[in-house]
Design a protein around this motif. Sequence first.
Motif, mmCIF file in Angstrom:
data_model
loop_
_atom_site.group_PDB
_atom_site.id
_atom_site.type_symbol
_atom_site.label_atom_id
_atom_site.label_comp_id
_atom_site.label_asym_id
_atom_site.label_seq_id
_atom_site.Cartn_x
_atom_site.Cartn_y
_atom_site.Cartn_z
ATOM 1 N N PHE A 129 23.585 0.748 1.184
ATOM 2 C CA PHE A 129 24.368 -0.383 1.676
ATOM 3 C C PHE A 129 25.593 0.142 2.412
ATOM 4 O O PHE A 129 26.119 1.209 2.088
ATOM 5 C CB PHE A 129 24.836 -1.283 0.525
ATOM 6 N N VAL A 130 26.068 -0.626 3.379
ATOM 7 C CA VAL A 130 27.321 -0.280 4.051
ATOM 8 C C VAL A 130 28.484 -0.465 3.092
ATOM 9 O O VAL A 130 29.405 0.344 3.031
ATOM 10 C CB VAL A 130 27.513 -1.137 5.319
ATOM 11 N N SER A 131 28.449 -1.535 2.298
ATOM 12 C CA SER A 131 29.489 -1.798 1.303
ATOM 13 C C SER A 131 28.816 -2.056 -0.036
ATOM 14 O O SER A 131 28.028 -3.002 -0.167
ATOM 15 C CB SER A 131 30.335 -3.014 1.697
ATOM 16 N N ALA A 132 29.121 -1.213 -1.017
ATOM 17 C CA ALA A 132 28.532 -1.360 -2.346
ATOM 18 C C ALA A 132 29.545 -1.926 -3.339
ATOM 19 O O ALA A 132 29.438 -1.700 -4.545
ATOM 20 C CB ALA A 132 28.004 -0.013 -2.845
ATOM 21 N N ALA A 133 30.523 -2.675 -2.838
ATOM 22 C CA ALA A 133 31.525 -3.280 -3.715
ATOM 23 C C ALA A 133 30.866 -4.335 -4.599
ATOM 24 O O ALA A 133 29.936 -5.021 -4.171
ATOM 25 C CB ALA A 133 32.644 -3.905 -2.888
ATOM 26 N N GLY B 124 22.931 -9.507 2.168
ATOM 27 C CA GLY B 124 23.576 -9.807 3.449
ATOM 28 C C GLY B 124 25.052 -9.476 3.434
ATOM 29 O O GLY B 124 25.593 -8.957 4.413
ATOM 30 N N THR B 125 25.726 -9.761 2.323
ATOM 31 C CA THR B 125 27.151 -9.440 2.210
ATOM 32 C C THR B 125 27.384 -7.940 2.171
ATOM 33 O O THR B 125 28.321 -7.421 2.778
ATOM 34 C CB THR B 125 27.738 -10.100 0.952
ATOM 35 N N ALA B 126 26.511 -7.222 1.466
ATOM 36 C CA ALA B 126 26.658 -5.766 1.354
ATOM 37 C C ALA B 126 26.320 -5.061 2.654
ATOM 38 O O ALA B 126 26.795 -3.950 2.899
ATOM 39 C CB ALA B 126 25.778 -5.241 0.225
ATOM 40 N N ASN B 127 25.480 -5.674 3.490
ATOM 41 C CA ASN B 127 25.111 -5.126 4.804
ATOM 42 C C ASN B 127 24.269 -3.854 4.657
ATOM 43 O O ASN B 127 24.749 -2.815 4.227
ATOM 44 C CB ASN B 127 26.361 -4.834 5.640
ATOM 45 N N VAL B 128 23.017 -3.955 5.032
ATOM 46 C CA VAL B 128 22.077 -2.844 4.903
ATOM 47 C C VAL B 128 22.395 -1.748 5.906
ATOM 48 O O VAL B 128 22.665 -2.019 7.082
ATOM 49 C CB VAL B 128 20.631 -3.346 5.122
ATOM 50 N N ASN B 129 22.381 -0.498 5.428
ATOM 51 C CA ASN B 129 22.496 0.648 6.322
ATOM 52 C C ASN B 129 21.116 0.899 6.924
ATOM 53 O O ASN B 129 20.245 1.498 6.288
ATOM 54 C CB ASN B 129 22.981 1.876 5.540
ATOM 55 N N ASP C 83 15.404 2.157 2.768
ATOM 56 C CA ASP C 83 13.967 1.938 2.614
ATOM 57 C C ASP C 83 13.787 0.482 2.196
ATOM 58 O O ASP C 83 13.968 0.130 1.033
ATOM 59 C CB ASP C 83 13.396 2.888 1.556
ATOM 60 N N LEU C 84 13.471 -0.375 3.154
ATOM 61 C CA LEU C 84 13.400 -1.807 2.891
ATOM 62 C C LEU C 84 12.218 -2.198 2.014
ATOM 63 O O LEU C 84 12.138 -3.343 1.569
ATOM 64 C CB LEU C 84 13.322 -2.575 4.217
ATOM 65 N N LEU D 111 19.297 -0.430 -3.398
ATOM 66 C CA LEU D 111 18.461 -0.319 -2.203
ATOM 67 C C LEU D 111 18.142 1.155 -1.974
ATOM 68 O O LEU D 111 19.039 1.964 -1.734
ATOM 69 C CB LEU D 111 19.179 -0.909 -0.987
ATOM 70 N N SER D 112 16.866 1.493 -2.070
ATOM 71 C CA SER D 112 16.458 2.894 -1.991
ATOM 72 C C SER D 112 16.754 3.493 -0.616
ATOM 73 O O SER D 112 16.763 2.790 0.401
ATOM 74 C CB SER D 112 14.968 3.024 -2.294
ATOM 75 N N TYR D 113 16.980 4.809 -0.624
ATOM 76 C CA TYR D 113 17.120 5.552 0.627
ATOM 77 C C TYR D 113 15.722 5.922 1.153
ATOM 78 O O TYR D 113 14.755 5.993 0.387
ATOM 79 C CB TYR D 113 17.944 6.825 0.404
#
Length: 345
Positions: free
Chosen positions: A145-149, A165-170, A175-176, A215-217
């Motif tokens: 995630f871009v933000s894992a807060a 959606g709030t965390a924003n996927v990198n 790995d979706l 969310l897996s890499y």
Amino acid sequence: MNLRASADNSNPDVAHFKVIPITPRQIAADQAATPAPSIPPALISYLPEPYRIGPGDSLYITVWDHPELTSPAGAQQQALANGRLVRPDGTLFYPYAGLLQAAGKTVEELRSELTRRLAKYVPSPQVDLTIISYGSQKVTLGGAFVSAAPQFITVTPLTLAQAIGTANVNTTQADLSNVVLSRDGHDYHLDMDALSGVPKGMQDIYLKGGDHVFLSYNDNHEVYVVGEVVQPQALRFKTSTLTLTQAIGRAGGLNQNTAKGKAVYVIRGVKNLQQEPSEIYQLDASSPDAFAMASQFPVRAGDVVFVGAAGVARWNRFVSQLLPFSTLLNNTSNARLTNEQTNQL
């Protein structure tokens, strides 16, 4: 590359495999055997209850016509300055009402209790209660995630789709096909890419306090394209599937000078070769409908796509390997002849 399925089970050191031609019938059979993406019943059946107050929540309590109770810090102060923080033991203090057990109650339940207590000192109190900040129930996130807060559960239910959606996927690292939702000691693996096309998807999964979303890499989500392609390489992909056409295309396509059309293979390993054979799928790329089939054939993470060399290419390589050796022999022969002539003189 000449393949012949090994059927010798007596020697455990011999790798066993079976060759499967890629045909429309085989593709249809694989598609029929592939289960449709779905959400575990335990997740889809959970529906959030009305929000219950907990330690760390801050409440703003309004007693109409009594500003001294509503805004003890002054009406000019922000609402947060006049908020009432629920203590770690789940209680809060309010003038005239005393110590209240707030944790575990809904907003309406606590408002009714507060109204009942204030009625002893304030005639017909008109009490309003809102939560101005949340801190008792949170969802933690990790991975690509871009933000894992942490994200807090509020009076408005939070879905898994909203949290992601709030965390924003990198998008370069994720790995979706593998989102892991950990809840109450269980790990639920969800294919976000596949679930995006079904009626009941991530937007129908409600989160609750204590959930963890990972969310897996895509580090190990790779297909290896080797042999007679323009750019042999390991291809990372973030979606559930990558077709054989896409894999070969991302490697620059078949090498038109050296590739053998009938020698396109997808090598798929198994966990235990002693118990079951590995599978090698063969595509006859020389046929007109080959790439139509390849566009329907999904490769999986860990697959090896191998494109064999044509006969001319193999002969050219043999010659190129032979030439240095023949040159060495010729030089040795010439040197020996020179030495014999010298000795005769």
